[in-house]
Design an enzyme around this catalytic site. Structure first.
Site, PDB file in Angstrom:
ATOM      1  N   HIS A 312       0.850  -1.189   0.000  1.00 24.05           N
ATOM      2  CA  HIS A 312       0.000   0.000   0.000  1.00 24.05           C
ATOM      3  C   HIS A 312       0.880   1.231   0.000  1.00 24.05           C
ATOM      4  O   HIS A 312       1.947   1.217   0.620  1.00 24.05           O
ATOM      5  CB  HIS A 312      -0.914   0.015   1.241  1.00 24.05           C
ATOM      6  CG  HIS A 312      -2.061   0.952   1.105  1.00 24.05           C
ATOM      7  ND1 HIS A 312      -1.955   2.293   1.409  1.00 24.05           N
ATOM      8  CD2 HIS A 312      -3.308   0.755   0.649  1.00 24.05           C
ATOM      9  CE1 HIS A 312      -3.109   2.867   1.159  1.00 24.05           C
ATOM     10  NE2 HIS A 312      -3.955   1.972   0.686  1.00 24.05           N
ATOM     11  N   ASP A 369      -7.976  -5.517   0.326  1.00 28.43           N
ATOM     12  CA  ASP A 369      -8.519  -6.360  -0.744  1.00 28.43           C
ATOM     13  C   ASP A 369      -8.068  -7.807  -0.662  1.00 28.43           C
ATOM     14  O   ASP A 369      -8.532  -8.639  -1.438  1.00 28.43           O
ATOM     15  CB  ASP A 369      -8.121  -5.782  -2.107  1.00 28.43           C
ATOM     16  CG  ASP A 369      -8.877  -4.505  -2.400  1.00 28.43           C
ATOM     17  OD1 ASP A 369     -10.035  -4.415  -1.976  1.00 28.43           O
ATOM     18  OD2 ASP A 369      -8.304  -3.595  -3.034  1.00 28.43           O
TER      19      ASP A 369
HETATM   20  N1  CMC Z   1       4.130  -7.674  -4.791  1.00 28.08           N
HETATM   21  C1  CMC Z   1       5.476  -7.648  -4.961  1.00 28.08           C
HETATM   22  N2  CMC Z   1       6.237  -6.547  -4.835  1.00 28.08           N
HETATM   23  C2  CMC Z   1       5.610  -5.407  -4.502  1.00 28.08           C
HETATM   24  C3  CMC Z   1       4.218  -5.341  -4.293  1.00 28.08           C
HETATM   25  C4  CMC Z   1       3.474  -6.540  -4.445  1.00 28.08           C
HETATM   26  N3  CMC Z   1       2.148  -6.535  -4.261  1.00 28.08           N
HETATM   27  N4  CMC Z   1       3.860  -4.085  -3.975  1.00 28.08           N
HETATM   28  C5  CMC Z   1       4.992  -3.364  -3.985  1.00 28.08           C
HETATM   29  N5  CMC Z   1       6.055  -4.161  -4.303  1.00 28.08           N
HETATM   30  C6  CMC Z   1       7.472  -3.781  -4.334  1.00 28.08           C
HETATM   31  C7  CMC Z   1       7.795  -2.945  -5.583  1.00 28.08           C
HETATM   32  O1  CMC Z   1       8.215  -3.767  -6.657  1.00 28.08           O
HETATM   33  C8  CMC Z   1       8.871  -2.042  -5.076  1.00 28.08           C
HETATM   34  O2  CMC Z   1      10.069  -2.797  -5.000  1.00 28.08           O
HETATM   35  P1  CMC Z   1      11.512  -2.071  -5.237  1.00 28.08           P
HETATM   36  O3  CMC Z   1      11.643  -1.081  -4.110  1.00 28.08           O
HETATM   37  O4  CMC Z   1      12.494  -3.170  -5.200  1.00 28.08           O
HETATM   38  O5  CMC Z   1      11.418  -1.410  -6.588  1.00 28.08           O
HETATM   39  C9  CMC Z   1       8.449  -1.736  -3.627  1.00 28.08           C
HETATM   40  O6  CMC Z   1       7.685  -2.887  -3.239  1.00 28.08           O
HETATM   41  C10 CMC Z   1       7.620  -0.469  -3.485  1.00 28.08           C
HETATM   42  O7  CMC Z   1       6.515  -0.571  -4.377  1.00 28.08           O
HETATM   43  P2  CMC Z   1       5.906   0.635  -5.195  1.00 28.08           P
HETATM   44  O8  CMC Z   1       5.257   0.100  -6.433  1.00 28.08           O
HETATM   45  O9  CMC Z   1       6.950   1.694  -5.369  1.00 28.08           O
HETATM   46  O10 CMC Z   1       4.835   1.155  -4.163  1.00 28.08           O
HETATM   47  P3  CMC Z   1       3.584   2.076  -4.483  1.00 28.08           P
HETATM   48  O11 CMC Z   1       3.287   2.803  -3.242  1.00 28.08           O
HETATM   49  O12 CMC Z   1       3.843   2.893  -5.716  1.00 28.08           O
HETATM   50  O13 CMC Z   1       2.417   1.034  -4.843  1.00 28.08           O
HETATM   51  C11 CMC Z   1       0.594  -0.457  -4.643  1.00 28.08           C
HETATM   52  C12 CMC Z   1       1.436   0.650  -3.962  1.00 28.08           C
HETATM   53  C13 CMC Z   1      -0.625  -0.743  -3.780  1.00 28.08           C
HETATM   54  C14 CMC Z   1       0.132   0.025  -6.020  1.00 28.08           C
HETATM   55  C15 CMC Z   1       1.480  -1.721  -4.782  1.00 28.08           C
HETATM   56  O14 CMC Z   1       1.878  -2.174  -3.505  1.00 28.08           O
HETATM   57  C16 CMC Z   1       0.785  -2.830  -5.553  1.00 28.08           C
HETATM   58  O15 CMC Z   1       0.845  -2.857  -6.794  1.00 28.08           O
HETATM   59  N6  CMC Z   1       0.069  -3.779  -4.833  1.00 28.08           N
HETATM   60  C17 CMC Z   1      -0.702  -4.806  -5.502  1.00 28.08           C
HETATM   61  C18 CMC Z   1      -2.050  -4.228  -5.937  1.00 28.08           C
HETATM   62  C19 CMC Z   1      -2.983  -4.018  -4.755  1.00 28.08           C
HETATM   63  O16 CMC Z   1      -3.152  -4.867  -3.901  1.00 28.08           O
HETATM   64  N7  CMC Z   1      -3.653  -2.836  -4.761  1.00 28.08           N
HETATM   65  C20 CMC Z   1      -4.672  -2.505  -3.758  1.00 28.08           C
HETATM   66  C21 CMC Z   1      -4.252  -1.366  -2.859  1.00 28.08           C
HETATM   67  S1  CMC Z   1      -5.274  -1.263  -1.390  1.00 28.08           S
HETATM   68  C22 CMC Z   1      -6.851  -0.925  -1.950  1.00 28.08           C
HETATM   69  C23 CMC Z   1      -6.992   0.441  -2.471  1.00 28.08           C
HETATM   70  O17 CMC Z   1      -6.843   1.422  -1.710  1.00 28.08           O
HETATM   71  O18 CMC Z   1      -7.292   0.586  -3.650  1.00 28.08           O
END
Ligand code: CMC
Length: 434
Positions: A312, A369
């Protein structure tokens, strides 16, 4: 980031080359101070760069507070755990839009008003009829909500607070009716009109499930579980869809299209679409024995695969909503007598991820989720409808933010800047010279 890093900070100094500027700092009731960079371009000739708004507050808001480090979520100051235990979704909707818990008579009049705005104009049926039967319900919901603007536009005066409030009430009231209609269209069932003798969530489940040929005997456990999920999804401050509603709202657009744009933003798998993606992922994993290979794949950046329902932007701790849904999943499945092997897969996946260095170092925890899809599935909600459930609940938050924004003296059209990376000025070359 710790809130106590800069307690009481009232000013920040920024130097850029030969210029230096004193910037005011806004102190929130809770959370980190925010440096107001409004003066920056004039004083230094520079803008700021923050893709994904990871460090930028876009507005002042008194609706919802999240402490991502501690895993805290408050609606209007009330902890989500207390609201989940003691409140109802409609009471929470009233709290979100009005700022205070309603008295008995305030709630009765809000409930009466919402209940009496649940009908759709009959012309909506012909809009629905235009969709292919296999259209995704989120696509239909975006279209149907956009079309609501055509019914409520000509006489709409956004300067009138009462008309704005009524638009908010109409949206909370009609989104479940439209959502159920989208589902029924997709399976070829006749539309079911809302029944005013039922409470908000039970009425929605009736509109979803009841067939004309026999009365529906709804298990009260289902309505209770759905209501709780609605409470947990009702608001989450400046997330992607709410920020979209506010961005569209900042232009003075019709509130129904503002909310339609929020539904569009919610659909993506990085946001509300994650609940559908989680169930598909759990199905693909299939058995607890396959969990480790899913974890390994999620750690491999080349695979393009992420653990859906994990991570998140704000929570760097267990999402408090996920903790409530996790507990609830066990209770609801038990009460409904459902034994879903996907729950074993989900629990094994969570356990393995929480022990794995990759997830520990990045503070990736299950989000709201991760378990919600298993409950929806147990309640008989089809997978394509999962994000629609989220949209019904989040409508309360979207309209609360839209109302707050319309009243905000600092509201101005949202218009970010860019770091231009295209070619510098060059002369047109006629086609025969290229
Ligand atoms: N699985 C594997 N690696 C992950 C995941 C995951 N679900 N989420 C983040 N990472 C890794 C990412 O690759 C990055 O690694 P590195 O630092 O080595 O590059 C690090 O963790 C930080 O991730 P980010 O993409 O920079 O983080 P963000 O804040 O931009 O993204 C997120 C947040 C929710 C989009 C992401 O965690 C994700 O894609 N999660 C899966 C989708 C999901 O469950 N979304 C629902 C969010 S909660 C409900 C809502 O509010 O909508």
């Amino acid at each position: 980031m710790s809130d106590s890093q800069n307690p009481g900070l009232s000013q920040a100094t920024l130097s850029a080359g030969s210029s230096s500027v004193e910037l005011p700092v806004h102190q929130p009731t809770l959370g980190a101070p925010c440096i107001d960079i409004g003066k920056l371009p004039k004083a230094t000739g520079c803008f700021t760069y923050d893709p994904g708004f990871t460090a930028t507050a876009s507005c002042k808001s008194a609706i919802t507070y999240i402490d991502g480090e501690e895993g805290v979520l408050l609606y209007r100051g009330y902890p989500i755990e207390q609201l989940a235990e003691k409140s109802s979704f409609l009471e929470v909707a009233s709290l979100l839009i009005n700022g205070e818990l309603p008295t008995k008579s305030e709630f009765a009049s809000f409930e009466h008003e919402v209940t009496h705005h649940t009908m759709m104009h009959e012309a909506f049926k012909s809009f629905l009829g235009g969709f292919r039967h296999d259209a995704h319900p989120m696509a239909m919901l975006v279209g149907m909500l956009g079309s609501m603007a055509s019914f409520y536009h000509n006489d709409l005066d956004l300067e009138d607070p009462e008309q704005r409030r009524l638009a908010a009430v109409r949206l909370i009231a009609k989104v479940p009716t439209i959502a159920a209609a989208c589902y029924r269209h997709s399976i070829g069932w006749p539309l079911r009109y809302p029944r005013n003798n039922l409470d908000y969530t039970t009425r929605f489940l009736h509109m979803l499930y009841e067939v004309p040929s026999e009365p529906l005997e709804l298990n009260p456990v289902a309505a209770k579980a759905m209501d709780l999920l609605f409470i947990l999804h009702a608001d989450h401050e400046q997330n992607a869809s709410t920020s979209t509603v506010r961005l569209v709202g900042s232009t003075g657009a019709n509130p129904y299209v503002c909310v339609a744009s929020g539904v569009a933003a919610l659909w993506g798998p990085a946001h509300g679409g994650a609940n559908e993606a989680v169930l598909k992922m759990l199905n693909q994993i299939g058995r607890p024995e396959n969990v480790q290979s899913a974890i390994d794949k999620a750690k491999d950046k080349e695979s393009g695969f992420r653990l859906m329902g994990f991570g998140h932007r704000v929570y760097k701790n267990y999402d408090p909503r996920a903790a409530l849904v996790r507990k609830m999943t066990h209770e609801v499945l038990g009460q409904l007598g459902v034994n879903d092997p996907l729950l074993d897969v989900a629990m094994k996946l969570e356990e393995a991820a929480l022990k794995d260095d990759y997830f520990v170092q990045r503070k990736l925890y299950p989000n709201v989720d991760f378990y919600s899809g298993i409950i929806y599935k147990a309640l008989g909600i089809p997978v394509e409808m999962f994000t629609v459930m989220f949209a019904i609940a989040r409508t309360a938050g979207w309209v609360a933010h839209w109302l707050e924004q319309q009243d905000d003296p600092e509201n101005k059209i949202g218009r970010p800047r860019q770091v231009y990376t295209g070619p510098a000025n060059r002369d047109y070359v006629s086609m025969d010279q290229r």
